[in-house]
Each structure stands twice: as structure tokens, then as C-alpha cells.
Design an enzyme around this catalytic site. Structure first.
Site, PDB file in Angstrom:
ATOM      1  N   SER A  28     -19.084 -43.184 -15.350  1.00 58.35           N
ATOM      2  CA  SER A  28     -18.680 -42.855 -16.716  1.00 58.35           C
ATOM      3  C   SER A  28     -18.259 -44.099 -17.481  1.00 58.35           C
ATOM      4  O   SER A  28     -17.427 -44.874 -17.011  1.00 58.35           O
ATOM      5  CB  SER A  28     -17.479 -41.902 -16.699  1.00 58.35           C
ATOM      6  N   HIS A  59     -23.230 -40.255 -19.338  1.00 60.68           N
ATOM      7  CA  HIS A  59     -24.259 -40.441 -18.315  1.00 60.68           C
ATOM      8  C   HIS A  59     -25.639 -40.205 -18.919  1.00 60.68           C
ATOM      9  O   HIS A  59     -25.915 -39.124 -19.419  1.00 60.68           O
ATOM     10  CB  HIS A  59     -24.036 -39.464 -17.156  1.00 60.68           C
ATOM     11  N   GLU A  84     -20.111 -30.409 -10.259  1.00 66.61           N
ATOM     12  CA  GLU A  84     -21.064 -29.779 -11.181  1.00 66.61           C
ATOM     13  C   GLU A  84     -21.603 -28.467 -10.614  1.00 66.61           C
ATOM     14  O   GLU A  84     -21.711 -27.477 -11.324  1.00 66.61           O
ATOM     15  CB  GLU A  84     -22.177 -30.764 -11.528  1.00 66.61           C
ATOM     16  N   ALA A 111     -15.225 -44.353 -12.960  1.00 66.73           N
ATOM     17  CA  ALA A 111     -13.997 -44.359 -13.753  1.00 66.73           C
ATOM     18  C   ALA A 111     -12.946 -43.654 -12.907  1.00 66.73           C
ATOM     19  O   ALA A 111     -13.253 -42.671 -12.236  1.00 66.73           O
ATOM     20  CB  ALA A 111     -14.211 -43.610 -15.055  1.00 66.73           C
ATOM     21  N   SER A 207     -15.724 -38.896  -7.822  1.00 66.58           N
ATOM     22  CA  SER A 207     -17.103 -39.288  -7.485  1.00 66.58           C
ATOM     23  C   SER A 207     -17.122 -40.304  -6.359  1.00 66.58           C
ATOM     24  O   SER A 207     -16.154 -40.466  -5.626  1.00 66.58           O
ATOM     25  CB  SER A 207     -17.776 -39.898  -8.726  1.00 66.58           C
ATOM     26  N   ASN A 230      -7.027 -44.523 -16.973  1.00 67.28           N
ATOM     27  CA  ASN A 230      -5.736 -43.877 -17.268  1.00 67.28           C
ATOM     28  C   ASN A 230      -4.813 -44.033 -16.080  1.00 67.28           C
ATOM     29  O   ASN A 230      -5.257 -44.278 -14.957  1.00 67.28           O
ATOM     30  CB  ASN A 230      -5.953 -42.378 -17.525  1.00 67.28           C
TER      31      ASN A 230
HETATM   32  N1  HPA Z   1      -8.308 -38.273 -11.973  1.00 65.16           N
HETATM   33  C1  HPA Z   1      -9.520 -37.978 -11.486  1.00 65.16           C
HETATM   34  N2  HPA Z   1     -10.636 -38.505 -11.947  1.00 65.16           N
HETATM   35  C2  HPA Z   1     -10.538 -39.407 -12.933  1.00 65.16           C
HETATM   36  C3  HPA Z   1      -9.300 -39.767 -13.486  1.00 65.16           C
HETATM   37  C4  HPA Z   1      -8.126 -39.171 -12.967  1.00 65.16           C
HETATM   38  O1  HPA Z   1      -6.984 -39.440 -13.393  1.00 65.16           O
HETATM   39  N3  HPA Z   1      -9.557 -40.682 -14.452  1.00 65.16           N
HETATM   40  C5  HPA Z   1     -10.896 -40.865 -14.475  1.00 65.16           C
HETATM   41  N4  HPA Z   1     -11.498 -40.099 -13.558  1.00 65.16           N
END
Ligand code: HPA
Length: 271
Positions: A28, A59, A84, A111, A207, A230
Site C-alpha cells: 500500500s 494497489h 480479502e 505499510a 500482509s 501510523n
Molecule cells: N495495523 C494493521 N495493519 C496496518 C496498520 C496497523 O496499524 N497500519 C498499516 N497497516
């Protein structure tokens, strides 16, 4: 003809004689790295039987073949996730096709949420190991003794060292950590994050781990990078959302792109 053989036929038709060295999966927000590929061809997943129907924002769903920094690469722009359809082996054909094409190593990206204060949104983390929290394996149903894959050194030490060198040379701060694979698509609860911290994870995501298992089953050495989008649940007042994931992935795009470029420029076959 198997799905992998069918994919190979399509690929050979499009890029005759091209044998990639490194297979890559762009997670992502990392899709734009595909634009850095001096591309020979780009093939839609729709034309590759068994490749994922990429459905998550960020994607694109194509396989790009070409060169980066003099290294021959096969780049998956987009991946599919366990959440999914509840199938852990959704990336099996794609990973097996990397092997069948002749890739000798993989670089996986994703990500992720960070569970360490030092690695805030926009930072980059090299994965040194993982914890599979889902209770499933992409190798359910696989046959033969090779299914009992040794995961002791799943993340290749030599490739990790090469990634560290590339980061140093390019002044990219590269954090390191253990990635916890959660099933998603919901984010974690703060209690789950506290538990994952106690278990020894520094990053959390939905993932990559199935791809790591599938790649090791194929005998492919690999390394993996997380873009921190994050702080994990409960660590920050900002609500978690996929929009935030996409937005904050862009913060790290430059660092990851220069890291991947440098890694590929200095790429050597893993020992
Ligand atoms: N948790 C799970 N998957 C993620 C997160 C998260 O905080 N951030 C990006 N993908």
C-alpha cells in the site's frame, strides 16, 4: 498446464528471454516505485491466471518487468491479502511464478503500524523476523516434506546487511523490528497492541508473512521493508483508517525509493 506455467507462457510472450534477478512486491502506497523501473513490459494481473485480483486502494494490479540500477527486476504493483477472501495462499501463484521466472531473491514491502515511539509515521523499518498471529498458513494443503519449512532465518542476513548499507550510504534512517501478522481487515484493539508489544513485535500489519512463508517454501531468500503509516492502536489520538495508511505512506515514499534504488544498484546474489 498449471497456472504458473500459464503465467510463464504469458510472460515469455511479452518479454522473451528476460530473466529477472529480484522479485519485488509493492505494498500500500508504494506502487509509485514501479515508475522507477526502466520497464520492458507491464502485464495486468487480469492476464496472469491465479494472480491476485488486487482490490485494495493503492494497489494497481500489474507485473512490471525491467531494470532498476542495472538489476533485472520483476515488480508486483499490488498484492492480495488474506482478509480479502480468507485464503492465506492467495499469493501462491505469484510467488511461485517469481521462482519459475528465475528470480533468485525477493524484496517485500508493506505499510504497517509501529509499536515503538522512535519509529513514527513516515519512517522505514527493516523486518528481522515475524510473529504469525493468524493461526493460518499459506501452505495448508501443500504436500511432501518440503512443506515443513525452516523459518529460523526467514529474513536473509546478507540481504538485510545489504539493505542496512544502502540506508547508511543514502542517509536513510532504517529502523528494525519484528512484524506481527494480524488477519485484518479491521485494525487492532489497544489491548491487542499491548499484547503484541509484550510478545516482542515492533510493527503490525495485515500482509507479507504469507509471502515470506511461500517464498521460503520455494527456497527464495528475501528481505522485507515496512513503511510506518501510523502508531498502532491506542498509541496516538489519531483514528486509524485506510485513508491514513495511504496518506502517510507517501511521507516515506522518497526514503524507501532511494533505499530500494541503492539496494538494487549494489545488488549481489545472496550467498
Ligand atoms: N495495523 C494493521 N495493519 C496496518 C496498520 C496497523 O496499524 N497500519 C498499516 N497497516
Amino acid at each position: 498446464m498449471s497456472q504458473v506455467e500459464a503465467c510463464l507462457a504469458v510472460i515469455h510472450q511479452a518479454a522473451k528471454g528476460f530473466v529477472p534477478q529480484v522479485g519485488m512486491v509493492l505494498g500500500s502506497g508504494l506502487g509509485p516505485f514501479a515508475d522507477q523501473v526502466d520497464a520492458l513490459v507491464s502485464i495486468s494481473f487480469d492476464d496472469l491466471p491465479g494472480f491476485p485480483q488486487a482490490g485494495v486502494g493503492g494497489h494497481a494490479g500489474r507485473l512490471v518487468l525491467g531494470h532498476v540500477g542495472g538489476t533485472r527486476v520483476a515488480v508486483l504493483q499490488g498484492r492480495a491479502h488474506y482478509y480479502e477472501h480468507g485464503q492465506a495462499d492467495v499469493m501462491a501463484v505469484a510467488i511461485q511464478t517469481f521462482k519459475a521466472m528465475g528470480c533468485e531473491a525477493l524484496v517485500l514491502t508493506n505499510a504497517a503500524g509501529s509499536m515503538v515511539e522512535e519509529a513514527g509515521p513516515g519512517s522505514v523499518m527493516l523486518l528481522t523476523d515475524h510473529i504469525n498471529m493468524t493461526g493460518v498458513s499459506p501452505l495448508f494443503g501443500a504436500q511432501g516434506n518440503t512443506r515443513f519449512v525452516d523459518m529460523t532465518q526467514a529474513y536473509h542476513h546478507g540481504m538485510n546487511d545489504a539493505m542496512r548499507s544502502a540506508a547508511r550510504a543514502n542517509h536513510v534512517t532504517l529502523h528494525e523490528g519484528v512484524y506481527a501478522w494480524m488477519c485484518g481487515p479491521h485494525f487492532e484493539t489497544p489491548a491487542e497492541i499491548r499484547a503484541l508489544k509484550i510478545l516482542g513485535a515492533q510493527a503490525v500489519g495485515m500482509s507479507t508473512v504469507p509471502e515470506v512463508i511461500l517464498a521460503r517454501h520455494q527456497g527464495l531468500p528475501l528481505c522485507a521493508l515496512s513503511i510506518v503509516t501510523n502508531y498502532a492502536a491506542g498509541m496516538s489520538p489519531t483514528p486509524l483508517s485506510h485513508e491514513q495508511t495511504i496518506e502517510y505512506a507517501a511521507l516515506a515514499t522518497h526514503a524507501v525509493e532511494s533505499l530500494l534504488n541503492a539496494f538494487l544498484q549494489g545488488y549481489e546474489t545472496p550467498a
